[in-house]
Design a protein around this motif. Structure first.
Motif, PDB file in Angstrom:
ATOM      1  N   ASP A   1      -5.001  32.103  28.763  1.00  0.00           N
ATOM      2  CA  ASP A   1      -6.282  31.946  29.452  1.00  0.00           C
ATOM      3  C   ASP A   1      -6.097  31.883  30.962  1.00  0.00           C
ATOM      4  O   ASP A   1      -6.857  32.480  31.717  1.00  0.00           O
ATOM      5  CB  ASP A   1      -7.056  30.739  28.930  1.00  0.00           C
ATOM      6  CG  ASP A   1      -6.300  29.429  29.040  1.00  0.00           C
ATOM      7  OD1 ASP A   1      -5.050  29.441  29.154  1.00  0.00           O
ATOM      8  OD2 ASP A   1      -6.962  28.371  29.004  1.00  0.00           O
TER       9      ASP A   1
ATOM     10  N   GLN B   1      -7.344  36.219  23.313  1.00  0.00           N
ATOM     11  CA  GLN B   1      -8.052  36.202  22.031  1.00  0.00           C
ATOM     12  C   GLN B   1      -7.115  35.789  20.898  1.00  0.00           C
ATOM     13  O   GLN B   1      -7.484  34.996  20.043  1.00  0.00           O
ATOM     14  CB  GLN B   1      -8.660  37.579  21.740  1.00  0.00           C
ATOM     15  CG  GLN B   1      -9.831  37.915  22.623  1.00  0.00           C
ATOM     16  CD  GLN B   1     -10.247  39.365  22.518  1.00  0.00           C
ATOM     17  OE1 GLN B   1      -9.418  40.254  22.299  1.00  0.00           O
ATOM     18  NE2 GLN B   1     -11.552  39.613  22.689  1.00  0.00           N
TER      19      GLN B   1
ATOM     20  N   THR C   1      -8.278  31.504  23.007  1.00  0.00           N
ATOM     21  CA  THR C   1      -8.834  30.978  24.256  1.00  0.00           C
ATOM     22  C   THR C   1      -9.824  31.924  24.920  1.00  0.00           C
ATOM     23  O   THR C   1     -10.309  31.643  26.013  1.00  0.00           O
ATOM     24  CB  THR C   1      -7.703  30.626  25.253  1.00  0.00           C
ATOM     25  OG1 THR C   1      -6.913  31.784  25.510  1.00  0.00           O
ATOM     26  CG2 THR C   1      -6.837  29.503  24.722  1.00  0.00           C
ATOM     27  N   ALA C   2     -10.117  33.053  24.271  1.00  0.00           N
ATOM     28  CA  ALA C   2     -11.124  33.987  24.792  1.00  0.00           C
ATOM     29  C   ALA C   2     -12.018  34.434  23.647  1.00  0.00           C
ATOM     30  O   ALA C   2     -11.597  34.447  22.486  1.00  0.00           O
ATOM     31  CB  ALA C   2     -10.455  35.198  25.442  1.00  0.00           C
ATOM     32  N   ARG C   3     -13.232  34.795  23.986  1.00  0.00           N
ATOM     33  CA  ARG C   3     -14.186  35.279  22.982  1.00  0.00           C
ATOM     34  C   ARG C   3     -13.566  36.393  22.168  1.00  0.00           C
ATOM     35  O   ARG C   3     -12.936  37.297  22.715  1.00  0.00           O
ATOM     36  CB  ARG C   3     -15.424  35.834  23.668  1.00  0.00           C
ATOM     37  CG  ARG C   3     -16.220  34.841  24.451  1.00  0.00           C
ATOM     38  CD  ARG C   3     -17.331  35.572  25.178  1.00  0.00           C
ATOM     39  NE  ARG C   3     -18.261  36.133  24.217  1.00  0.00           N
ATOM     40  CZ  ARG C   3     -19.519  35.753  24.093  1.00  0.00           C
ATOM     41  NH1 ARG C   3     -20.013  34.828  24.882  1.00  0.00           N
ATOM     42  NH2 ARG C   3     -20.293  36.313  23.197  1.00  0.00           N
ATOM     43  N   ALA C   4     -13.805  36.358  20.881  1.00  0.00           N
ATOM     44  CA  ALA C   4     -13.273  37.384  19.980  1.00  0.00           C
ATOM     45  C   ALA C   4     -14.174  38.610  19.906  1.00  0.00           C
ATOM     46  O   ALA C   4     -13.747  39.662  19.434  1.00  0.00           O
ATOM     47  CB  ALA C   4     -13.086  36.800  18.585  1.00  0.00           C
ATOM     48  N   ASP C   5     -15.416  38.494  20.408  1.00  0.00           N
ATOM     49  CA  ASP C   5     -16.389  39.577  20.247  1.00  0.00           C
ATOM     50  C   ASP C   5     -16.467  40.505  21.456  1.00  0.00           C
ATOM     51  O   ASP C   5     -17.471  41.178  21.662  1.00  0.00           O
ATOM     52  CB  ASP C   5     -17.768  38.999  19.932  1.00  0.00           C
ATOM     53  CG  ASP C   5     -18.328  38.149  21.063  1.00  0.00           C
ATOM     54  OD1 ASP C   5     -17.543  37.719  21.946  1.00  0.00           O
ATOM     55  OD2 ASP C   5     -19.544  37.889  21.060  1.00  0.00           O
ATOM     56  N   MET C   6     -15.415  40.570  22.237  1.00  0.00           N
ATOM     57  CA  MET C   6     -15.410  41.500  23.363  1.00  0.00           C
ATOM     58  C   MET C   6     -14.092  42.269  23.381  1.00  0.00           C
ATOM     59  O   MET C   6     -13.130  41.866  22.737  1.00  0.00           O
ATOM     60  CB  MET C   6     -15.667  40.786  24.695  1.00  0.00           C
ATOM     61  CG  MET C   6     -14.624  39.789  25.131  1.00  0.00           C
ATOM     62  SD  MET C   6     -15.049  38.935  26.679  1.00  0.00           S
ATOM     63  CE  MET C   6     -15.042  40.246  27.878  1.00  0.00           C
TER      64      MET C   6
ATOM     65  N   ASP D   1     -15.533  45.888  27.647  1.00  0.00           N
ATOM     66  CA  ASP D   1     -16.478  44.837  28.053  1.00  0.00           C
ATOM     67  C   ASP D   1     -15.961  44.102  29.289  1.00  0.00           C
ATOM     68  O   ASP D   1     -16.720  43.832  30.220  1.00  0.00           O
ATOM     69  CB  ASP D   1     -16.694  43.832  26.915  1.00  0.00           C
ATOM     70  CG  ASP D   1     -17.283  44.460  25.670  1.00  0.00           C
ATOM     71  OD1 ASP D   1     -18.044  45.440  25.790  1.00  0.00           O
ATOM     72  OD2 ASP D   1     -16.972  43.965  24.571  1.00  0.00           O
TER      73      ASP D   1
ATOM     74  N   ALA E   1     -17.925  32.341  30.489  1.00  0.00           N
ATOM     75  CA  ALA E   1     -18.507  33.029  29.339  1.00  0.00           C
ATOM     76  C   ALA E   1     -17.435  33.772  28.529  1.00  0.00           C
ATOM     77  O   ALA E   1     -17.612  33.990  27.336  1.00  0.00           O
ATOM     78  CB  ALA E   1     -19.577  34.010  29.799  1.00  0.00           C
ATOM     79  N   ILE E   2     -16.344  34.155  29.169  1.00  0.00           N
ATOM     80  CA  ILE E   2     -15.266  34.876  28.488  1.00  0.00           C
ATOM     81  C   ILE E   2     -14.313  33.911  27.791  1.00  0.00           C
ATOM     82  O   ILE E   2     -13.939  34.110  26.641  1.00  0.00           O
ATOM     83  CB  ILE E   2     -14.478  35.750  29.489  1.00  0.00           C
ATOM     84  CG1 ILE E   2     -15.370  36.850  30.058  1.00  0.00           C
ATOM     85  CG2 ILE E   2     -13.233  36.353  28.828  1.00  0.00           C
ATOM     86  CD1 ILE E   2     -14.762  37.579  31.248  1.00  0.00           C
TER      87      ILE E   2
ATOM     88  N   THR F   1     -12.924  30.501  26.080  1.00  0.00           N
ATOM     89  CA  THR F   1     -13.387  29.414  25.223  1.00  0.00           C
ATOM     90  C   THR F   1     -12.549  28.184  25.535  1.00  0.00           C
ATOM     91  O   THR F   1     -11.550  28.263  26.240  1.00  0.00           O
ATOM     92  CB  THR F   1     -13.227  29.793  23.740  1.00  0.00           C
ATOM     93  OG1 THR F   1     -11.855  30.054  23.482  1.00  0.00           O
ATOM     94  CG2 THR F   1     -14.063  31.017  23.401  1.00  0.00           C
TER      95      THR F   1
END
Length: 191
Positions: free
Chosen positions: A79, A133, A137-142, A146, A177-178, A180
Motif C-alpha cells: 500500500d 490487491q 490493501t487495495a480495492r479488488a474491483d479495479m 482504472d 478510495a483505492i 483499504t
C-alpha cells in the motif's frame, strides 16, 4: 550525429522544457524554435512531431517513474509503494501542464511516440496495484486501466488553477478510495 546537430538538439530540449513548463503541452513549436535560436525546419528535423518532442522531454521522467515502481515494489509494503508512486506521478504531471491528456491519448495508440513510455508507466502502476490487491490493501474491483484513468483525471484537475492548491487533498481523497484499511490500521494512516 554532428557536433552542431547535437548542440542544436540539446538546446531545443532545454528551451522546450522551459516553454512547456510555462505554457503546457500546447506550447508553440515555432516559439520553441525561436527561443532555441534555430529555424523551425531544424526543430522538425530533430522532432518531426509534437509527440516526438514530448517523448524526448518526458522519456527520462517516465522511465524514472517506472524504475521507482520497481524499487518501491522491492522495498516498501504494497500500500505504501502504491501511494508513494501515485504521488510521484501526480507531482510529475503537475510539472508539465497538459501532459496527462497526451499520456491518456498515447496509452492506447501504438503509433504514438509516447506509447512505449506511457505503456511502461501504466504497467508499473498496474503491478503495484495488483500487489496491494494481493495483500488485501487495495480495492479488488479495479484494474490498471482504472488506476491510470484516476491518475489522468487527477492530473487534469490539478492542471486547473482553481484545483491546483487542493492537489494534496485530492490525492488523499483518491488514494483513500483505492486503498483499504490494513489489519488494525485506519485507511487514513496509510495515506
Amino acid at each position: 550525429m554532428r557536433a552542431d546537430a547535437k548542440k542544436n538538439r540539446s538546446q531545443i530540449l532545454t528551451v522546450a522544457r522551459d516553454v512547456v513548463t510555462e505554457h503546457g503541452a500546447d506550447a508553440s513549436m515555432r516559439d520553441i524554435a525561436r527561443r532555441a535560436g534555430v529555424g523551425l525546419a531544424t526543430l522538425l528535423r530533430h522532432f518531426p512531431t509534437r509527440e516526438a518532442l514530448f517523448e524526448a522531454l518526458l522519456c527520462t521522467h517516465l522511465d524514472a517513474l517506472t524504475r521507482k515502481a520497481d524499487e518501491l515494489e522491492a522495498s516498501a509494503p504494497a500500500d505504501e509503494a502504491l501511494l508513494t508512486w501515485f504521488r510521484a506521478l501526480v507531482a510529475f504531471a503537475q510539472g508539465y501542464k497538459g501532459v496527462v491528456a497526451m499520456m491518456a491519448a498515447a496509452h492506447t495508440n501504438p503509433d504514438s511516440a509516447l506509447y512505449a513510455s506511457c505503456e511502461a508507466v501504466h504497467s508499473a502502476g498496474a503491478r503495484l496495484l495488483r500487489r496491494a490487491q494481493d495483500e488485501g490493501t487495495a480495492r479488488a474491483d479495479m484494474n490498471g486501466d482504472d488506476l491510470f484513468a484516476l491518475i489522468t483525471a487527477l492530473g487534469w484537475a490539478v492542471d486547473q488553477p482553481s484545483f491546483a492548491p487542493r492537489a494534496d487533498h485530492l490525492v488523499h481523497l483518491i488514494t483513500s478510495a483505492i486503498l483499504t484499511s490494513r489489519p488494525g490500521q485506519d485507511a487514513r494512516k496509510a495515506t
